[in-house]
Design a protein around this motif. Structure first.
Motif, mmCIF file in Angstrom:
data_model
loop_
_atom_site.group_PDB
_atom_site.id
_atom_site.type_symbol
_atom_site.label_atom_id
_atom_site.label_comp_id
_atom_site.label_asym_id
_atom_site.label_seq_id
_atom_site.Cartn_x
_atom_site.Cartn_y
_atom_site.Cartn_z
ATOM 1 N N SER C 48 -4.449 -0.574 6.297
ATOM 2 C CA SER C 48 -4.688 -1.579 5.251
ATOM 3 C C SER C 48 -5.205 -2.873 5.856
ATOM 4 C CB SER C 48 -3.397 -1.868 4.488
ATOM 5 O OG SER C 48 -2.957 -0.712 3.825
ATOM 6 N N ASP C 162 -8.240 2.105 -0.340
ATOM 7 C CA ASP C 162 -7.046 2.090 0.507
ATOM 8 C C ASP C 162 -5.998 3.040 -0.065
ATOM 9 O OD1 ASP C 162 -5.033 1.548 2.223
ATOM 10 O OD2 ASP C 162 -4.830 -0.575 1.733
ATOM 11 N N GLU C 163 -5.888 4.196 0.527
ATOM 12 C CA GLU C 163 -4.959 5.230 0.052
ATOM 13 C C GLU C 163 -4.974 5.335 -1.467
ATOM 14 O OE1 GLU C 163 -1.597 6.075 2.143
ATOM 15 O OE2 GLU C 163 -1.892 4.612 3.746
HETATM 16 MG MG MG Z 1 -1.433 0.664 3.798
#
Ligand code: MG
Ligand code: ADP
Lengths: 256, 272, 312
Positions: C48, C162-163
């Motif tokens: 992240s 992000d994920e």
């Molecule tokens: Mg993360």
């Protein structure tokens, strides 16, 4: 700098600003006496036996009122919170009674009870009972059913689940209600003393200052003391709430 | 939610509302019976109170919808003062709260001060307000603003602070210009908390309206103290109950506005 | 093919002095235009942080990021981000359509155009007709589709994710993965997606960058030469897929990745060719459930003070 020191700086800054604006003539001194004058009166008062007795009378009335409000608010809240039918039945009545300001009841209480300590305690109870009642109802109404189910799944019976899960869950909320009620009760006691002209008490003292024109220092000193007392009570309760209910974050949010 | 459950829910709410008002009516009836039994001047019958109230409020000519002088000379001016001062306080409070909440250090210094000011009983400041503004509407407004401001400020600060990192990142990654930041992100996110503060301060505004009027001698507050000293207890009771009605009505109105403005919130519904 | 993103010597360190924590150290890689690249790494390794540096949300403490040649400082206009936590990333006070229109507000687009484009992009993510609803009225998967639509509506040159699928159920995740591949091809956009899920990275990407444990460093750069047309069941059964995911899993387990000396991750790759998701995961416990019900409950907790009428 630590948070406490910063807060104190802000508070002192306020009094300094007050002093400077009055001394510089920005605020006329017949409007409000300079902070230093109020501070002098304040210190004098702390050595005044009669005044201190008045403060004790006020605090005693406050304590009794808060106790009675807890004694009424918590059981009533438990009852209304756990019996939904009762709660919806009483809703209109409560919603109607709640907005009637305690001060509006002063004339009523004066003719029925008089202006003694009973009167201020009665009115403070009336004012303080609502937050306790509502927070207790709320705490029991909002409990997550999954929490109760998981308790039951571990083999706890209904009563055990109530004692070991519902109560600990509700306690911080009820405590928040008590904390809010404590501030309200103090303000109510002092206000009634002031408006109903009680024989003794902090509110009475401020009233006298207001009536002897030009004794605004007396008014302000009494008011500052009332504010400091309310603030100290609130901070103490916030602190103990944090220590008592470490697992809950309600106090943290409610302090703001 | 499917249509059937929505209808069922509405039915349940209507049903519980009916029960609620039945209980309310029963309470009034109980009052009547107790008052007849007690036979005390201090505790008049409900019918007497209502009749007095009707006399006071509905004694006017037909072209004014029967509304009596008391409505125009007492009730409406009192309400206007309370609501006007409350609105002023809302403006100042939200602006101040937003500024304090956006700053990373301001609350460290002002938090304690504001808690202190909130703990000051506004009633005891009345002498000071009277000296500053003289006896009249200005003093009333000052007293109401002073006492309603702090809950609004503190709730606004809380709301402004509740904007989470993900929203900030999202708004920035979507290219939100700085000048739209407060209007588009911060205030909408803070709105639920702001409304909580507004509701709290509305009840305080009514309270302080009565206090200021008792002290300053005008409006509903004056009627309350006059009827007490002239032993007109049915009318005194009427004014007390009218405050309940007004408080209830104003709170309901604010809740309606809130439901409109916060219609986006997931947990809105029958909890009012 | 031109270079879209150039990351060189990127380093990010949180805090200073004693408490300093290096989350990303000396990362260098480039992404070509039109690529769908996945970065896979264990939870907490700095993925992240890396994305936040690339998107200009936080300034990197060292190195540089270039988006089609221009040095990134502050969030570039033609870049969009999709976050994992859709329930917090969507603005709850705006309807779905208004959420999607949001980025167009700042770009001289007329109101009618905004509306039209929002409707179009919502349709392309399979959400035609829900524009008037509020985010909480949609399921988690649909909410994440809204975030994707919002990211796509301004036709960004680079899309960072992000994920994005870590908080949805396996079924929905598969659908969203296929959706991502489809819109990427339809729009010809460049996507850099970060995940801790090995299967997901292999299934989605044209290219997989494997990151080491904190501080993040690239340990491998694999080209995924699976056919462009992919299918949740057959692709995942194919020998090529199984061997690629095995390779990524082994890389993640290698001592190079474990250099901080922490406990080894749970057996990353369960052998076998079932299509089940989440079997191979660098950190299976990372997917936090963030449905709106939970958010609502959290909000309700804040009310005790407001229910309490403060009056005297
Ligand atoms: Mg993360
Ligand atoms: N704002 C921050 N301040 C300090 N440390 C942080 C911050 N954000 C993340 N970290 C630390 O940096 C490391 C990498 O975090 P992150 O980039 O979120 O990892 P990932 O996304 O791969 O799970 C973690 O050890 C985390 O604790």
């Amino acid at each position: 700098m630590r948070t406490f020191a910063k807060g104190l700086t802000g508070l002192l800054g306020f009094f300094l600003l007050w002093e400077i604006t009055v001394q510089a003539g920005v605020l006329p001194d017949y409007w409000v006496p300079p902070a230093s004058e109020v501070a002098t009166t304040f210190v004098e008062l702390l050595g005044d036996r009669e005044f201190l007795l008045g403060v004790v009378a006020t605090l005693l009335a406050w304590l009794i009122a808060l106790g009675v409000a807890i004694g009424i608010g918590v059981p009533a809240g438990l009852l209304l919170g756990s019996v939904p039918a009762l709660q919806s039945a009483s809703r209109a009545l409560i919603e109607f009674l709640r907005p009637i300001p305690a001060v509006a009841l002063i004339p009523l209480v004066m003719v029925t009870i008089g202006s003694g300590p009973d009167a201020k305690i009665t009115l403070a109870v009336y004012a303080a009972v609502w937050p306790i009642l509502f927070n207790t109802i709320y705490a029991f109404g909002e409990i997550d059913p999954v929490l109760l189910d998981s308790a039951r799944a571990t083999g706890a019976n209904r009563r055990q689940a109530l004692t070991w899960v519902a109560l600990p869950h509700a306690a911080p909320f009820i405590f928040t209600g008590v904390r809010v009620a404590a501030s309200i009760a103090l303000i109510a006691v002092i206000s009634v003393e002031y408006i109903a002209a009680s024989e003794v008490g902090l509110g009475r003292y401020i009233l006298e200052g207001g009536m002897n024109n030009g004794h605004l220092d007396q008014v302000m000193a009494g008011t500052v003391l009332a504010g400091l007392a309310g603030w100290a009570i609130n901070s103490a309760l916030v602190g103990s709430g944090k220590r008592l209910f470490r697992w809950a974050d309600t106090e943290e949010r409610a302090t703001r | 939610m499917s249509i059937t459950t929505a209808a069922a829910k509405r039915g349940r709410i209507l049903g519980s509302a009916a029960v609620t008002w039945l209980v309310f009516a029963a309470a009034l009836l109980l009052w009547e019976l107790i008052a007849i039994g007690a036979d005390s001047v201090y505790f008049p019958r409900m019918t007497e109170i209502v009749a007095t109230g009707a006399d006071v409020l509905l004694s006017g000519p037909a072209w004014r919808l029967m509304l009596g002088d008391a409505v125009f000379d007492i009730v409406l001016p009192s309400l206007a003062t309370a609501l006007g001062a409350w609105a002023l306080s809302a403006l100042i409070g939200v602006a101040l709260g937003t500024a304090l909440g956006r700053s990373s250090w301001a609350m460290d210094y002002c938090g304690t001060l504001i808690s202190f000011l909130r703990s000051v009983p506004p009633v005891t400041l009345m002498p000071a307000f009277m000296v500053m503004f003289g006896i009249g509407v200005q003093m009333e407004i000052a007293a109401i603003v002073f006492s309603t401001l702090w809950p609004i400020v503190l709730n606004t600060v809380d709301g402004v602070r509740s904007v989470d990192q993900v929203k900030t990142d999202t708004a920035r990654s979507l290219g939100t210009p700085r000048r739209y930041w407060i209007g588009m992100i911060v205030l909408p996110a803070a709105m639920p908390k702001i409304f909580a503060g507004l509701r709290l301060s509305l009840s305080i505004a009514i309270l302080l309206m009565v206090v200021a009027e008792i002290v300053g001698g005008s409006g509903i507050g004056l009627r309350l103290s006059t009827t007490q000293s002239t032993v007109q207890y049915p009318e005194m009771w009427f004014w007390v109950l009218l405050l309940g009605v007004l408080g209830y009505a104003l709170n309901s109105a604010l809740l309606a506005v809130e439901r409109l403005v916060l219609g986006w919130q997931p947990t809105r519904g029958d909890d009012a | 093919m031109s270079t879209m993103l150039e990351v060189s010597g990127l380093t990010h360190q949180y805090g200073r002095g004693e408490r300093a924590h290096v989350a990303v150290r000396d990362l260098t890689f480039t992404i070509e235009a039109g690529q769908l690249a996945c970065i896979v790494g264990p939870s907490g390794c700095g993925k992240s942080t890396l994305l936040r540096c690339i998107s200009g949300l936080i300034p990197a403490t060292g190195g540089s990021v270039r988006l089609h040649g221009d040095e990134v400082s502050g969030v570039p206009d033609d870049l969009a981000v999709v976050f994992q936590d859709y329930s917090r990333s969507l603005f709850p006070w705006l309807t779905v359509a208004k959420n999607v229109e949001f980025p167009l507000r700042w770009q001289q687009v007329s109101k009618a155009d905004r509306r039209r484009r929002a409707a179009e992009v919502l349709e392309s993510v399979g959400l035609a007709g829900v524009g008037k609803k509020y985010p909480w009225q949609l399921s988690g998967g649909m909410q994440q589709r809204v975030s994707i639509a919002r990211a796509l509506v301004s036709r960004p040159a680079l899309l960072l994710m992000d994920e994005p699928f870590a908080s949805v159920d396996a079924q929905t995740r598969g659908e969203l993965e296929d959706l991502t591949r489809r819109v990427q091809r339809d729009l010809g956009s460049t996507i850099l997606l970060v995940t801790h899920d090995i299967d997901e990275s292999v299934y989605l990407a044209d290219r997989v960058l494997v990151l080491s444990k904190s501080p993040a460093a690239i340990v491998a750069d694999l080209t995924i030469d699976l056919p462009a047309e992919r299918d949740q069941i057959t692709t995942r059964e194919s020998e090529q897929f199984v061997s690629l995911r095995g390779e990524v899993a082994r890389l993640l387990q290698s001592p190079q990745v474990q250099r901080t000396g922490e406990t080894a991750p749970e057996t990353p790759a369960t052998a076998g060719s079932d299509a089940a998701h989440g079997a191979a995961s660098a950190d299976a416990a990372d997917s936090a459930t963030t449905d709106s019900a939970k958010a609502a409950a959290a909000e309700a907790v804040e009310s005790p003070d407001e229910t309490a009428a403060s009056r005297s």
